[in-house]
Enzyme design. Structure first.
Site, PDB file in Angstrom:
ATOM      1  N   GLU A  94      59.545  28.018   9.978  1.00  0.00           N
ATOM      2  CA  GLU A  94      60.933  28.076   9.999  1.00  0.00           C
ATOM      3  C   GLU A  94      60.871  29.441  10.723  1.00  0.00           C
ATOM      4  O   GLU A  94      60.820  30.446  11.628  1.00  0.00           O
ATOM      5  CB  GLU A  94      61.108  29.163   7.910  1.00  0.00           C
ATOM      6  CG  GLU A  94      59.911  27.844   6.911  1.00  0.00           C
ATOM      7  CD  GLU A  94      60.168  28.644   5.838  1.00  0.00           C
ATOM      8  OE1 GLU A  94      60.203  27.396   4.618  1.00  0.00           O
ATOM      9  OE2 GLU A  94      59.827  29.828   5.236  1.00  0.00           O
ATOM     10  N   CYS A 107      64.314  35.424  13.810  1.00  0.00           N
ATOM     11  CA  CYS A 107      63.395  35.930  14.027  1.00  0.00           C
ATOM     12  C   CYS A 107      62.508  34.454  13.903  1.00  0.00           C
ATOM     13  O   CYS A 107      62.577  33.535  13.506  1.00  0.00           O
ATOM     14  CB  CYS A 107      63.069  36.682  11.818  1.00  0.00           C
ATOM     15  SG  CYS A 107      61.095  36.854  11.818  1.00  0.00           S
ATOM     16  N   CYS A 114      49.332  30.272  10.224  1.00  0.00           N
ATOM     17  CA  CYS A 114      49.223  31.681  11.067  1.00  0.00           C
ATOM     18  C   CYS A 114      47.527  32.176  10.909  1.00  0.00           C
ATOM     19  O   CYS A 114      46.454  31.350  10.343  1.00  0.00           O
ATOM     20  CB  CYS A 114      48.796  32.805  10.079  1.00  0.00           C
ATOM     21  SG  CYS A 114      49.510  34.766  11.602  1.00  0.00           S
ATOM     22  N   CYS A 118      46.013  38.428   6.369  1.00  0.00           N
ATOM     23  CA  CYS A 118      46.675  39.208   5.149  1.00  0.00           C
ATOM     24  C   CYS A 118      47.261  39.063   4.538  1.00  0.00           C
ATOM     25  O   CYS A 118      47.215  38.220   3.426  1.00  0.00           O
ATOM     26  CB  CYS A 118      47.736  39.330   6.422  1.00  0.00           C
ATOM     27  SG  CYS A 118      47.728  39.746   7.738  1.00  0.00           S
ATOM     28  N   CYS A 121      50.761  38.608   3.106  1.00  0.00           N
ATOM     29  CA  CYS A 121      51.805  37.314   3.871  1.00  0.00           C
ATOM     30  C   CYS A 121      51.532  36.128   3.014  1.00  0.00           C
ATOM     31  O   CYS A 121      50.670  35.050   3.142  1.00  0.00           O
ATOM     32  CB  CYS A 121      51.203  37.382   4.538  1.00  0.00           C
ATOM     33  SG  CYS A 121      52.174  37.082   5.915  1.00  0.00           S
ATOM     34  N   GLY A 165      53.270  33.368  12.491  1.00  0.00           N
ATOM     35  CA  GLY A 165      52.051  33.140  13.052  1.00  0.00           C
ATOM     36  C   GLY A 165      52.429  34.095  14.074  1.00  0.00           C
ATOM     37  O   GLY A 165      53.091  35.489  13.541  1.00  0.00           O
ATOM     38  N   GLU A 166      51.022  35.078  14.567  1.00  0.00           N
ATOM     39  CA  GLU A 166      50.530  36.231  15.377  1.00  0.00           C
ATOM     40  C   GLU A 166      50.959  35.631  16.587  1.00  0.00           C
ATOM     41  O   GLU A 166      49.835  34.971  17.529  1.00  0.00           O
ATOM     42  CB  GLU A 166      49.144  36.493  14.750  1.00  0.00           C
ATOM     43  CG  GLU A 166      48.365  37.004  15.900  1.00  0.00           C
ATOM     44  CD  GLU A 166      49.335  38.432  16.283  1.00  0.00           C
ATOM     45  OE1 GLU A 166      49.516  38.845  15.198  1.00  0.00           O
ATOM     46  OE2 GLU A 166      49.562  39.395  17.133  1.00  0.00           O
ATOM     47  N   LEU A 221      51.096  48.061  11.193  1.00  0.00           N
ATOM     48  CA  LEU A 221      49.973  49.217  11.103  1.00  0.00           C
ATOM     49  C   LEU A 221      49.623  48.790   9.377  1.00  0.00           C
ATOM     50  O   LEU A 221      48.091  48.549   9.407  1.00  0.00           O
ATOM     51  CB  LEU A 221      50.554  50.308  11.202  1.00  0.00           C
ATOM     52  CG  LEU A 221      49.031  51.009  11.221  1.00  0.00           C
ATOM     53  CD1 LEU A 221      48.311  50.476  12.580  1.00  0.00           C
ATOM     54  CD2 LEU A 221      49.548  52.477  11.887  1.00  0.00           C
ATOM     55  N   HIS A 222      50.552  48.920   8.634  1.00  0.00           N
ATOM     56  CA  HIS A 222      50.552  49.006   7.264  1.00  0.00           C
ATOM     57  C   HIS A 222      49.453  50.171   6.348  1.00  0.00           C
ATOM     58  O   HIS A 222      49.159  51.044   5.297  1.00  0.00           O
ATOM     59  CB  HIS A 222      49.742  47.822   6.846  1.00  0.00           C
ATOM     60  CG  HIS A 222      51.506  46.607   6.872  1.00  0.00           C
ATOM     61  ND1 HIS A 222      52.649  46.653   6.409  1.00  0.00           N
ATOM     62  CD2 HIS A 222      50.739  45.074   7.068  1.00  0.00           C
ATOM     63  CE1 HIS A 222      52.908  46.010   7.207  1.00  0.00           C
ATOM     64  NE2 HIS A 222      52.619  45.060   7.333  1.00  0.00           N
ATOM     65  N   CYS A 339      60.502  39.121   5.553  1.00  0.00           N
ATOM     66  CA  CYS A 339      59.380  39.286   5.775  1.00  0.00           C
ATOM     67  C   CYS A 339      57.444  38.685   4.881  1.00  0.00           C
ATOM     68  O   CYS A 339      58.170  39.417   3.678  1.00  0.00           O
ATOM     69  CB  CYS A 339      59.010  40.261   5.916  1.00  0.00           C
ATOM     70  SG  CYS A 339      60.074  41.059   7.349  1.00  0.00           S
TER      71      CYS A 339
HETATM   72  N1  SAH Z   1      52.285  38.417  12.871  1.00  0.00           N
HETATM   73  C1  SAH Z   1      52.767  39.091  13.490  1.00  0.00           C
HETATM   74  C2  SAH Z   1      54.492  38.644  12.745  1.00  0.00           C
HETATM   75  C3  SAH Z   1      54.781  38.678  11.665  1.00  0.00           C
HETATM   76  S1  SAH Z   1      55.616  39.460  12.114  1.00  0.00           S
HETATM   77  C4  SAH Z   1      53.087  40.246  12.431  1.00  0.00           C
HETATM   78  O1  SAH Z   1      51.881  40.433  11.438  1.00  0.00           O
HETATM   79  O2  SAH Z   1      53.356  41.540  13.108  1.00  0.00           O
HETATM   80  C5  SAH Z   1      56.304  39.797   9.763  1.00  0.00           C
HETATM   81  C6  SAH Z   1      56.309  40.963   9.418  1.00  0.00           C
HETATM   82  O3  SAH Z   1      56.207  41.464   7.797  1.00  0.00           O
HETATM   83  C7  SAH Z   1      55.129  41.465   9.704  1.00  0.00           C
HETATM   84  O4  SAH Z   1      55.116  42.964   9.485  1.00  0.00           O
HETATM   85  C8  SAH Z   1      54.096  41.453   8.482  1.00  0.00           C
HETATM   86  O5  SAH Z   1      52.551  42.908   8.039  1.00  0.00           O
HETATM   87  C9  SAH Z   1      55.005  41.860   7.366  1.00  0.00           C
HETATM   88  N2  SAH Z   1      55.201  41.033   5.780  1.00  0.00           N
HETATM   89  C10 SAH Z   1      54.294  40.345   5.436  1.00  0.00           C
HETATM   90  N3  SAH Z   1      53.985  39.603   4.159  1.00  0.00           N
HETATM   91  C11 SAH Z   1      54.827  40.808   3.987  1.00  0.00           C
HETATM   92  C12 SAH Z   1      55.334  40.904   2.430  1.00  0.00           C
HETATM   93  N4  SAH Z   1      54.862  40.559   1.137  1.00  0.00           N
HETATM   94  N5  SAH Z   1      56.743  42.149   2.342  1.00  0.00           N
HETATM   95  C13 SAH Z   1      56.788  42.867   3.109  1.00  0.00           C
HETATM   96  N6  SAH Z   1      56.413  42.554   4.323  1.00  0.00           N
HETATM   97  C14 SAH Z   1      55.294  41.150   5.175  1.00  0.00           C
END
Ligand code: SAH
Length: 346
Positions: A94, A107, A114, A118, A121, A165-166, A221-222, A339
């Protein structure tokens, strides 16, 4: 027996030039074909009207153009568009078009599924099926550029690698795609308008710095506390925060490019003062920006968006330490385009 046709967009311009020479034709035919494939984004050899019919047929019998197909397009009430993109082997990824007053951001995805895990996600649940090729990443950008022109009357302005994906687990292909996107022979976009987002793969962040890339870096980071981060992003047990921080220092020293941190604040997980203080401590070695992003629930699980009071605590504390902070509202939630919601559900 018919031999399998080769994907022509896996070839460099030099290789295409050599191909024509070895078929008794002129090298510059290679340039013409290359221009059709990338700059003009041709879907078929038929379209290459400055080549003779015989040449087009000869290409047809040797090669394929594995173009993506936007299989389904959904539009959100806030203007966001989500494309379900069908690949040549029937897998789906997507990509999302995010419009604001003055910008259109694409985006894009870098992998099918992936590699990482996480917990919050939706894409992580798909597991990694394969890496996307450079042309499959490029095509997502072209599709969104076309939609931006069609629906918003302007070209695409920005690209973020924040889809499925990463990207640093598919580094070579992502870099090749960005090369094509920024090259005048491709889309000619400025690398300053491209942001690569990573969960944080230290070795690859250093490699990017060594490679002298010109795009921007964002890190999801989170949490800046190892025990917390490992609970929500289990790969942190391998790529821990001190390695990540060291790699980011290396990146900053080489590029002098500000680092953006993406950060969701969850109730009972990272909503206390000690979490904010750890974040301040983690990022103050270089100019930084923290994007506090809204949590998009993916199920009835353990994650809940923190209170406004907790968000205010983050904003106040970060600002007091001179760290730029923005609170970002989600876009496209009603079509699962926000996201972390990309999971081929449509
Ligand atoms: N793998 C890469 C690219 C994905 S970006 C990365 O982690 O940066 C997707 C973004 O959405 C990341 O910042 C991820 O942490 C965030 N994300 C994932 N699940 C989410 C959710 N349920 N709610 C809000 N943000 C989320």
């Amino acid at each position: 027996m018919e031999t399998k046709k080769k994907d022509i967009r896996a070839f460099t311009k030099e290789q295409l030039r050599d191909f024509f020479v070895s078929h008794g034709d002129k090298a510059f035919r290679g340039n013409q074909v290359y221009e059709w494939l990338w700059h003009k984004s041709a879907h078929s050899f038929e379209e290459m009207t400055n080549l003779s019919k015989e040449t087009r047929q000869m290409l047809e019998s040797n090669f394929t153009i594995n173009h993506i197909k936007v299989d389904q397009m959904q539009r959100s009430s806030d203007g966001t568009i989500k494309n379900a993109v069908l690949l040549h082997d029937d897998l789906v990824v997507e990509s999302v078009l995010i419009p604001t007053k003055s910008r259109t951001t694409a985006c894009v995805s870098s992998q099918v599924g992936c590699s990482l895990d996480c917990r919050f996600c939706a894409t992580a649940r798909l597991k990694r099926m394969r890496n996307l090729n450079p042309d499959e990443i490029y095509d997502q950008v072209v599709a969104i550029d076309n939609e931006s022109r069609l629906y918003f009357d302007r070209p695409l302005t920005n690209i973020v690698f924040m889809g499925m994906g990463e990207p640093l687990m598919n580094y070579n292909n992502v870099l090749q795609a960005i090369d094509k996107i920024t090259s005048p022979e491709g889309l000619g976009m400025s690398p300053k308008r491209i942001t690569l987002s990573t969960s944080g793969v230290p070795k690859m962040i250093k490699k990017m710095a060594d490679d002298g890339v010109k795009f921007k870096l964002a890190v999801s980071l989170h949490s800046a506390i190892d025990s917390v981060r490992t609970t929500i992003m289990p790969f942190n047990a391998t790529f821990n925060l001190s390695d990540l921080r060291e790699a980011l220092k290396y990146w900053y020293n080489k590029t002098k490019s500000r680092i953006t941190y993406e950060y969701v604040v969850w109730e009972g997980i990272n909503d206390k003062l000690r979490d904010v203080e750890a974040l301040v401590d983690f990022c103050r070695f270089a100019p930084s920006k923290v994007n506090l992003i809204e949590y998009n629930p993916i199920d009835e699980g353990d994650f809940r968006q923190a209170s406004n009071k907790a968000i205010d605590l983050y904003v106040d504390t970060l600002e007091r330490h001179g760290i730029v902070v923005t609170v970002r509202r989600s876009r496209g939630k009603d079509i699962d385009a926000a996201c972390g919601q990309l999971a081929n559900k449509s």
